[in-house]
Each structure stands twice: as C-alpha cells, then as structure tokens.
Design a protein around this motif. Structure first.
Motif, PDB file in Angstrom:
ATOM      1  N   VAL A  81       0.784  -0.982  -0.156  1.00 36.87           N
ATOM      2  CA  VAL A  81       0.377   0.238  -0.229  1.00 36.87           C
ATOM      3  C   VAL A  81       1.236   1.028   0.078  1.00 36.87           C
ATOM      4  O   VAL A  81       0.641   2.324  -0.862  1.00 36.87           O
ATOM      5  N   GLY A  82       1.974   1.223   0.500  1.00 37.21           N
ATOM      6  CA  GLY A  82       2.749   2.321   0.902  1.00 37.21           C
ATOM      7  C   GLY A  82       3.713   2.471  -0.460  1.00 37.21           C
ATOM      8  O   GLY A  82       3.491   3.867  -0.806  1.00 37.21           O
ATOM      9  N   GLU A 136      -0.045   6.554   7.963  1.00 31.71           N
ATOM     10  CA  GLU A 136       0.254   5.222   9.215  1.00 31.71           C
ATOM     11  C   GLU A 136       0.413   4.349   8.125  1.00 31.71           C
ATOM     12  O   GLU A 136      -1.017   4.245   8.169  1.00 31.71           O
ATOM     13  N   LEU A 137       0.605   3.391   7.412  1.00 27.39           N
ATOM     14  CA  LEU A 137       0.631   1.876   7.114  1.00 27.39           C
ATOM     15  C   LEU A 137       1.968   1.352   7.296  1.00 27.39           C
ATOM     16  O   LEU A 137       2.205   0.520   6.314  1.00 27.39           O
ATOM     17  N   THR A 180      -4.805   7.267   8.837  1.00 28.24           N
ATOM     18  CA  THR A 180      -4.157   5.110   8.718  1.00 28.24           C
ATOM     19  C   THR A 180      -5.329   4.619   8.086  1.00 28.24           C
ATOM     20  O   THR A 180      -6.253   5.099   7.630  1.00 28.24           O
ATOM     21  N   ALA A 181      -4.316   3.144   8.086  1.00 28.55           N
ATOM     22  CA  ALA A 181      -5.274   1.933   7.255  1.00 28.55           C
ATOM     23  C   ALA A 181      -5.431   1.216   8.194  1.00 28.55           C
ATOM     24  O   ALA A 181      -6.156   0.223   8.209  1.00 28.55           O
ATOM     25  N   ASN A 182      -5.296   1.486   9.367  1.00 25.35           N
ATOM     26  CA  ASN A 182      -5.057   0.669  10.936  1.00 25.35           C
ATOM     27  C   ASN A 182      -5.922   0.497  11.280  1.00 25.35           C
ATOM     28  O   ASN A 182      -6.437   0.954  12.022  1.00 25.35           O
ATOM     29  N   TYR A 241      -9.274   7.690   8.123  1.00 24.67           N
ATOM     30  CA  TYR A 241      -9.240   6.592   8.241  1.00 24.67           C
ATOM     31  C   TYR A 241     -10.118   5.794   7.117  1.00 24.67           C
ATOM     32  O   TYR A 241     -10.831   4.323   7.654  1.00 24.67           O
ATOM     33  N   THR A 262      -6.641   0.259  -1.314  1.00 22.97           N
ATOM     34  CA  THR A 262      -6.220   1.232  -0.471  1.00 22.97           C
ATOM     35  C   THR A 262      -5.695   1.998  -0.442  1.00 22.97           C
ATOM     36  O   THR A 262      -6.203   3.086   0.085  1.00 22.97           O
ATOM     37  N   VAL A 286      -6.469   5.737   0.823  1.00 21.68           N
ATOM     38  CA  VAL A 286      -5.042   7.062   1.547  1.00 21.68           C
ATOM     39  C   VAL A 286      -5.010   8.117   1.400  1.00 21.68           C
ATOM     40  O   VAL A 286      -5.460   9.248   1.464  1.00 21.68           O
TER      41      VAL A 286
END
Lengths: 437, 437
Positions: B15-16, B79-80, B104-106, B130, B308, B312
């Motif tokens: 994803v990043g 944040e990934l 974030t995707a968390n 998110y 994803t 983001v």
C-alpha cells in the motif's frame, strides 16, 4: 462551538418542507456533528398561507427568492425551486454573487448553467453543493468529487431515473405492458401527468451531464447526449432478455473512448447476475470505474422528499463544518476555468454487444439473408434464438440475435440492409448491451 | 494556489509503495483538484535498500517512524505500518501530539485505541482520517461521517472481509469444500498462511467496531462483538441455502435494538435476489439503513494495494483542500468526549429468522420430536425440507428448518432440547437469516 449557521430555503414543496422539519428535529445531533447549530432563519415560497405541516414561527418570510438570496440574514442559500431558468437561476446567481454558499437539488439548472455558476462560486470562494441533484440520497457527488481524488475515471453509468426503473421492474416482474405500468406509476405519483421528461430520458440526461463533467473534467454538455427512452420496450424484449441472461434497465452511460467521450441514455441489457441488475423499483444506482480503484457501485433511494432532503442536509452540514478562510475544493472537481472542452465521441463509433429482435416472414431464405447482412458487416453472433411463440402466426416469426462486440455503425448498416431486403414485418428492435460486474 | 502539502509515509509495503507511486504519477491532477501540490517529503520503513519499484530520490528517510512523526518536515503523517500496538500506535500518537494530521489504514489500531487517538486529534484541531481502514476503497467512512449528517442509522451491515467472501463464492460456484477453497486462497495470496484472523471473523469484527461507533455515536467496543467464522460452513449448507432462495455471506452487522446495540459477525443467509447477494469474490459491500434516507448500499474493492491506496489518497486530498483555521468535523462523527458508552444487546435477545440443518436418525417419531421442540419454544416455521440425498444412508436423513422471526434464546433452547432427545447424529448447524433489500 462556533456561531450558528444561518440557512435560507427557497421553495417549500415536499423537499423544502422536509428539510425545514428535519433540521428542527435533528437540531441537537447536527450541532454535535457540526460543532455549531444549523438554523433556518429565512424562507421563500409562492404561497405563505399553505399548510405544509411545519412551523415557520420566527423564520423570516420572503415573497421573492432573489431578495432572500441577496438580502436575507443567511450564510447558506438552499435552492429548491426547480427549473433551469427563472427564479431558480436568478436566486442562485444572486446568492453566489453576494458571497453566500449555495446548496441546490436542481439538475436542470446545473446542466444548463452549472459552469457559469461554478465560476462565480470559485471566484467568491464559496461552496456550491448539489448532492441532491443526481441520484437523490446516494452520495455520488461526494464520492466523485472527494473520495476518488487521484483516480482517473474511465466509465460512469447508472440507473438515474426512478420512474423508468419502476416501470421496467413491474413490466418484468408482473408481465404487464409499458402503457399499463406507466398508468399505474402516474396513479401512485411516481410519474408526472406528462411523463415525457422521465420516460424519454431527459431527466437521466441532465443528471448524466453532471456526472460526465465530474468524471472527465470536461465542460457540461447535455445537448451532446445520445438519447432513447423506454416507451418502445415490449414484453417480447423483456422475456427475450431474461431467456438470454439479461435484464433491461434505462442507463445513463458516460465513457472515455479513443475518439472522445460517449454520453448516452438508452435502454440497456445488463447481465442478470450483475449487482446493478438487482436494483429494482424506484431505487437508483451508480457504478464508477477508475484506473486505481476499479469498480465502485452505490445504490439507494433516488427520489422522494426525505431522500432528497437527506442529501441537502449533508451538503448543509459540510458547509457548517467549514469556517471563514477555508479554501473550498472546486465545484466540479477541477476549477471551472480549467474544465476541458467536451469532445464528443460519435455514436456510430460506439463499440459493444447488441441485442436485435426481428419479426420476419417465415419463408425460405429469410434467415440466410439476415445472416448475410450480419456477416457483410463483420458482425459475429454470440447467440441466435428463433421463437415460435404462440403470438407468432404461421407467417410471422421472431428472430433474436445477440452480437459479440461490434460497432453502432455496423449494426445500423446491417439493419438497414435487412430493411431493404423487405423480409421484416416490424421495425427492428435494437438494444445495446452494457458490461456490468 | 497554496503551499504544497508535505506528506510523510511510514510503512512502504504494497500500500505504501502504491501511495508514493500514485502521488507522483497523479501530481498534476491532484494539484488541480486540491488547489495545491501534494508532495511526499519523508518516508520511514524497515529496510532502506529494498527495491519497491518506486523512486525515493529527494525524499528524507527515517529509520524510526516515531521520529518521522515528531520531527519530519511534514504536514500529514500517513501510517501504513499495521498492528494495534508498537510503532504504529506510538507514531500516530506522536504525530497527533505534534499537531500533524494523520491518515491511517490501520483497523486494529483504531479498534483498540481509536477513542484515545480521536481525543488527541480533536484537542489539537487536526484531522484523523481512516477511510482505508474499513472496506478498502469503498467510501463508507466519508458517507457515514459526512453524507449522512442528520440521519439516525438503525442498522449497518456488510461483507467486510474479501478472503471469506472469496472462499464462500468459490464454494458456491464450484461446489468445492471449505478446506480446498482456503488452500487455493492461500496459494493466490488472498489468505494468510495463518488464516484464523480472517476466517474466524476477527478482521470483520475490527472493521465492524469502527462502523458501529460511527453509526450510533458510541465508544468503540470490539470485545463486545459476537463472533462466528466460516470454517464450519459445508457444501450441504450452501446447497440448502440455494434451494431455499438464500446465499451464505459472512456479514458484520451492527443494529440498534430495544435492549441495546447488537454487534455480530457470523455466516448469514441473505436472499439470493438481494443486491448484497450478488457481491462476489474479494469484493466488499456495506449497507446502511437510516431513518431519513432509507437503505444505501456501497460495493467495491475491499483490499489490495491500489484500492487501499485510493482511499488513503482521498483522505490526503481532503486534508490538502483544508487550510489552517479550518474547524474539522469530529473523528467518529461526534466529539470523542461525547461518544456514549456502548450498551451491549444480549445475543440471546437477537430476533430474526434462522436456518437450522439437522442430521437425524430416520426413525418414526423423530420428526414429531423435532417439531415439538420448535413448538414448545414458540418457533413457527416458514419451510421444512427433508432431504433424501445420495449422501444420506438409509439411517441418516437431513432435515432443514427455516423459521419465521424468533429469538436466539428460543432457537438455542429448541436445539438443546433436540440434543437431549438424542435423535441428532451430528452437531446441528444454525445460520442466522438477515433481511436485505
């Protein structure tokens, strides 16, 4: 907690009255969500005396919506008058020029004048929000304008008119004719006394023109839309579609092609197993295809006082959450001055599959002549169904052809050829097939 | 045109790397949409040398994501990294405390610490976005947090785990066993080597806990979720479901009831003709029911690097369009400090229809005993199917019961009674039925 957002509402029909009622009922919750109160401070409508089931106590009344837009004690002007010219256009323009945010549900106005209005809004640094103008309560504008940032959209299509989908659904589920369904829809208030605007595709076209601009960053061009309505769809088409694994929906489709952008509104065959084929009755749906994300589908109530009011209130809440000094995103996703000219793809260049229903003399050589016309135009067939239904007399047969991908031009030439051959007893029915997941 | 938005990305996995690549490729278009450039100025990952197919030239490198969050030359911290504790939590906390926006995707982090993080974000006046944490590229957070302002949500449910939906789809379409489908999913990279987290419902539960908070304005409570996975779903269930007009999906469901809020994750029968039943493979879908709008359904890609990354980037673009001084809406729709305690509905009070598959001795009186247990618990039946399938030996019969609306408590008591009667040859299979349009 900031100062209350002052809202002025012009037009107190079903939607306007719902907005006033819901803003009052949900006042505490909206304040919590927006960090400030949202208060209707002024309204305008034609008839002050009419009972709308809402209280207008303490709310300023304006006979003239333009006066409300220009001089009302408001931060946001909500236009629910309708119509592409007249009071709707004059009041929206006046509000934007006076530096007020605008929320509108008026697709006709945006299709005709969206670009000019967006330029004023962007120059004045105010928002022009219009979620309710397309697909009622479905957040398609927010999705395309905000969520899909960075995505290049390749195709957007949808069921954008509840009246047409209601009629097609009942025709399929109950086996009744278009005329009977339309009469029922009129009786139930789903169709107007003059239904032309809905059933011939004009309403869908207005909405599609807005989605096209958002999708492709082009100027709004409703007059460039190819349009066919649903009035000539028969039970024979619906039954044949079902047998072949398709369902008929009136779709608005905008698609980027090598030769330009297609905008078309017409009855369409979609695979019965696709998600959009399960969208029944007055429900709307929009599918969006992009380079990064893939395909997204949104479905929900496309019309009605509450669904439309829900979208209007979402737009108002977005404004309430913003504050002076906030730099708003452009109205149509890109700055209005940078929207590209709309480059129209020729309809004859459209590529896709086709369903063709023919009524022919039952004579030797007829089928061979039809097959030759298809072959001569390089059209290959996915399936051929020859019906000997009870309705067919001994001399009338129904032939249904489903083509592999070909072009509109090829199909038109093939059908013209068949007409010259004089084997056809009725006007051929040609319905485009649309890919759908 | 404002100054460029400076983005720091921690975690350069699939994803990043996609986010870095897409921000570079779509730079001009994003600038047009946001009114300012969006530039990656710093990154952090474990291994600096690894080839990720992207260029990191001119981008500052941090070995420590907390250092990047705290001291990087950035406006937004993305944040990934993943995981509910450790570097992910520490760096997000550090970024918020330093007054930086966070994307974030968390889902695990938010399920565990979303509330505490939201309080910091709201105190500091920065955004915590998110969208990618729930249902990948589907804009469900934006829809619930923004578009549905003023709507009271009564139920939200969805297919939130692509791995489970992939397995159930293949089981139905190809008639293969759960174990074989899982092995294939692992081979294709749709399932982890240890698939427990996905197939037992934990991943769905994390996502559901976030949707519940947004829907009902309550504190996030993942530990209160009733959870059953799909590992005991058999071909017999899937075939019986199909015969009865249902399809089996692993759903996460959050619903307001008289006794509190239900949060449950379990295999569910949905009507085959419903829209959500057509959501196949790794695709996700979320349905939202509200008092004003009615039912909205969103479907699309729920996982994968690009889907994803799309979410983001949408979150980053929203931040780019905002400006200093902008008062952001609360992280979970209402201010974190005002989120109500989560009041859990007892699972035994759940009301709905049930599918019950029993394997019984083929003896006189068995069916009467089963019927008596149902009647004794006031359960009325919508349909009864007694199978004499080839798999059943002369002494084994399959009985399938579909109930009208009843309660979980009644069904459990009826099944316990049947087990006491000692007519059952296998553990009874009980699958809840969910209304879906």
């Amino acid at each position: 907690m900031g100062e209350a957002l002052r809202v002025g509402i012009a037009g107190l029909g079903t939607v306007g009255a719902s907005v006033v009622r819901i803003l009052a009922e949900k006042s505490a919750e909206l304040t919590r969500q927006c960090g400030r109160a949202v208060t209707v401070t002024a309204v305008s409508a034609r008839n002050r005396a009419r009972d709308r089931g809402i209280t207008l106590d303490g709310i300023a009344w304006f006979d003239d919506p333009v006066e409300l837009a220009r001089k009302g004690d408001i931060d946001v002007f909500v236009e629910l008058i309708g119509g592409e010219e007249g009071a709707a256009k004059a009041s929206v323009k006046a509000a934007l020029e006076a530096g007020r945010h605008v929320v509108t549900a008026n697709k006709a106005l945006l299709a005709a004048s969206g670009l000019a209005l967006a330029e004023i809004a962007e120059k004045k640094g105010v928002l022009l929000n219009y979620e309710a103008a397309v697909a009622g309560g479905i957040p398609v504008i927010k999705t395309m304008r905000e969520a899909l940032a960075g995505n290049a959209i390749t195709r957007v299509f949808g069921i954008l008119n509840g009246t047409c989908n209601y009629i097609l659904t009942r025709m399929e589920q109950e086996g009744i004719s278009f005329a009977d369904c339309l009469a029922d829809a009129q009786r139930l208030g789903y169709a107007e006394a003059d239904p032309t605007f809905d059933i011939e595709g004009h309403d869908t076209a207005h909405k599609l023109s807005i989605l096209t601009s958002l999708a492709f960053g082009t100027k709004i061009s409703p007059s460039a839309i190819y349009m066919e309505g649903i009035s000539n769809i028969t039970q024979a088409d619906i039954r044949a579609a079902g047998e072949l694994g398709y369902r008929i929906k009136l779709l608005g489709v905008a698609q980027r092609t090598d030769s330009g952008i297609e905008q078309r509104v017409h009855p369409t065959m979609v695979p019965t197993a696709s998600v959009i084929a399960q969208v029944h009755g007055v429900t709307n749906a929009v599918a969006i295809e992009t380079d990064i994300l893939g395909e997204l589908l949104l479905s929900g109530p496309g019309a009605g006082g509450n669904a439309t009011a829900s979208a209007v209130i979402g737009d108002i809440a977005d404004i309430a959450k913003s504050r002076p000094g906030f730099q708003h995103g452009p109205v149509f996703g890109r700055p209005a001055k940078e929207l590209a000219p709309y480059r129209k793809a020729r309809m004859r260049a459209h590529a896709g599959g086709y369903f063709i229903r023919l009524t022919v003399h039952d004579r030797t050589g007829v089928f061979a002549a039809i097959a030759k016309r298809m072959a001569d135009n390089d059209i290959s067939l996915e399936s051929i169904v020859q019906h000997a239904s009870g309705e067919d007399s001994s001399d009338r047969k129904t032939v249904i052809l489903v083509t592999h991908e070909t072009t509109e031009a090829a199909v038109r030439k093939a059908v013209e050829g068949m007409e010259k051959d004089k084997h056809l007893l009725d006007k051929p029915q040609v319905i485009r097939i649309e890919r759908a997941a």
